[in-house]
Design a protein around this motif. Sequence first.
Motif, PDB file in Angstrom:
ATOM      1  N   GLU A 226       2.412   1.876  -3.355  1.00  7.17           N
ATOM      2  CA  GLU A 226       1.414   2.411  -4.272  1.00  7.17           C
ATOM      3  C   GLU A 226       1.177   3.896  -4.024  1.00  7.17           C
ATOM      4  N   ILE A 227       1.086   4.298  -2.732  1.00  6.35           N
ATOM      5  CA  ILE A 227       0.889   5.703  -2.395  1.00  6.35           C
ATOM      6  C   ILE A 227       2.053   6.543  -2.899  1.00  6.35           C
TER       7      ILE A 227
ATOM      8  N   ARG B 282       0.828  -1.210   0.000  1.00  6.02           N
ATOM      9  CA  ARG B 282       0.000   0.000   0.000  1.00  6.02           C
ATOM     10  C   ARG B 282       0.862   1.259   0.000  1.00  6.02           C
TER      11      ARG B 282
ATOM     12  N   GLU C  12      -0.420   8.503   5.815  1.00  2.71           N
ATOM     13  CA  GLU C  12      -1.490   7.560   5.519  1.00  2.71           C
ATOM     14  C   GLU C  12      -2.794   8.071   6.114  1.00  2.71           C
TER      15      GLU C  12
ATOM     16  N   SER D 159      -9.095   7.548  -2.120  1.00  5.58           N
ATOM     17  CA  SER D 159      -7.921   7.074  -2.853  1.00  5.58           C
ATOM     18  C   SER D 159      -7.166   8.189  -3.564  1.00  5.58           C
ATOM     19  N   SER D 160      -7.755   9.389  -3.621  1.00  6.09           N
ATOM     20  CA  SER D 160      -7.122  10.465  -4.388  1.00  6.09           C
ATOM     21  C   SER D 160      -6.928  11.743  -3.579  1.00  6.09           C
TER      22      SER D 160
ATOM     23  N   ARG E  45       2.035   6.699  -6.789  1.00  9.86           N
ATOM     24  CA  ARG E  45       0.976   7.575  -7.289  1.00  9.86           C
ATOM     25  C   ARG E  45       1.322   9.036  -7.063  1.00  9.86           C
TER      26      ARG E  45
END
Length: 357
Positions: free
Chosen positions: A121-122, A118, A333, A300-301, A125
């Motif tokens: 991925e953060i 996770r 997070e 998520s954004s 992105r």
Amino acid sequence: MFRQQSHKQILDNLTSSVLLLDESLCIQYMNPAAEMLLEATLRRLKSRPIEEWLSPSEEELKVLRESFDSGHPYSKREARLVTQTGQELIVDYSVNPVPQSGLLLEIQARDRLIRIEREEEILTRHATARTLVRGLAHEIKNPLGGIRGAAQLLERELDDESLHEYTRIIIEEADRLRNLVDRLLGPHKLPNIELVNIHAILERVCSLIQVESGGQIRLVRDYDPSIPEFEGDSEQLIQATLNITRNAMEALQESKTPHAQIVLRTRALRQITLGTERHRLVCSVEIIDNGPGIPADLLSSIFYPMVTGRADGSGLGLSIAQSIVNRHHGLIECNTEPGETRFQLLIPLEQNHENLR
């Protein structure tokens, strides 16, 4: 003797947690990885039954005993176990009977792997979004300079004073767009590296929020005084935590949450992996509010630039905060549900200030 010592060294250096249980399912050996996972030492847990240091179900206990009696190994995926400290773990584990020794239990912590995936991925992105924004920002700033310069030249040529209002509008709007682009790019000056105290930073933020909220929001401090000072940019870290805390304050005010409060909690965490790098000691700062939560379609954004759930929001606060914490090799997070939104800032306490760029 040499062979036994060699085997012990191998087990001690494994990242998998390895335990040896006797016929009564009492622990006889655990490697350092198992001690870290269970947050207890071998001296403390040796010869104690499994029920006291882990909370397997009755079915799992039955299968362990059957494996010992039959000599058949087995594995289980994504099992939920609870340590005696109350920590819930998601693990994969395998059980192998060892003749004349007992049961060899090998545990792989899945929650840590899930967390690493996770976090990667953060970070990926956010890095992709920053690269896109930087490219777009430079493409916008170049023609803006030309537009502003042309408006200034045009203003000098106009004899009619009433037309100067239009050129001033062009200049002011060009300046406004330039300032917006600069904010999109985030902090552009080199960090001022010094020893910072995280609690001094949070106290500064609390003072600002107390004034801005008019004392209508209860601020709860839950600090760990053992957290040492670390190298960082104090002003940037104040900006990052203030952006998040101010968002919490505004969400509480807009929703008119009764008994509105924001909790600021600090803890020192050990052996934490952020992205692909493992850190011995990490400072955790949690900012928790009891507001309505973040809509699921935004969660998520929320760290993308220009993403906001408020009509008058700029959508830059969280993006800038994430960039600042990333500069300190850390990560932000977020977990949310109705009645609680929790932002967690994770900052390594061992900083390489040459890389804080």
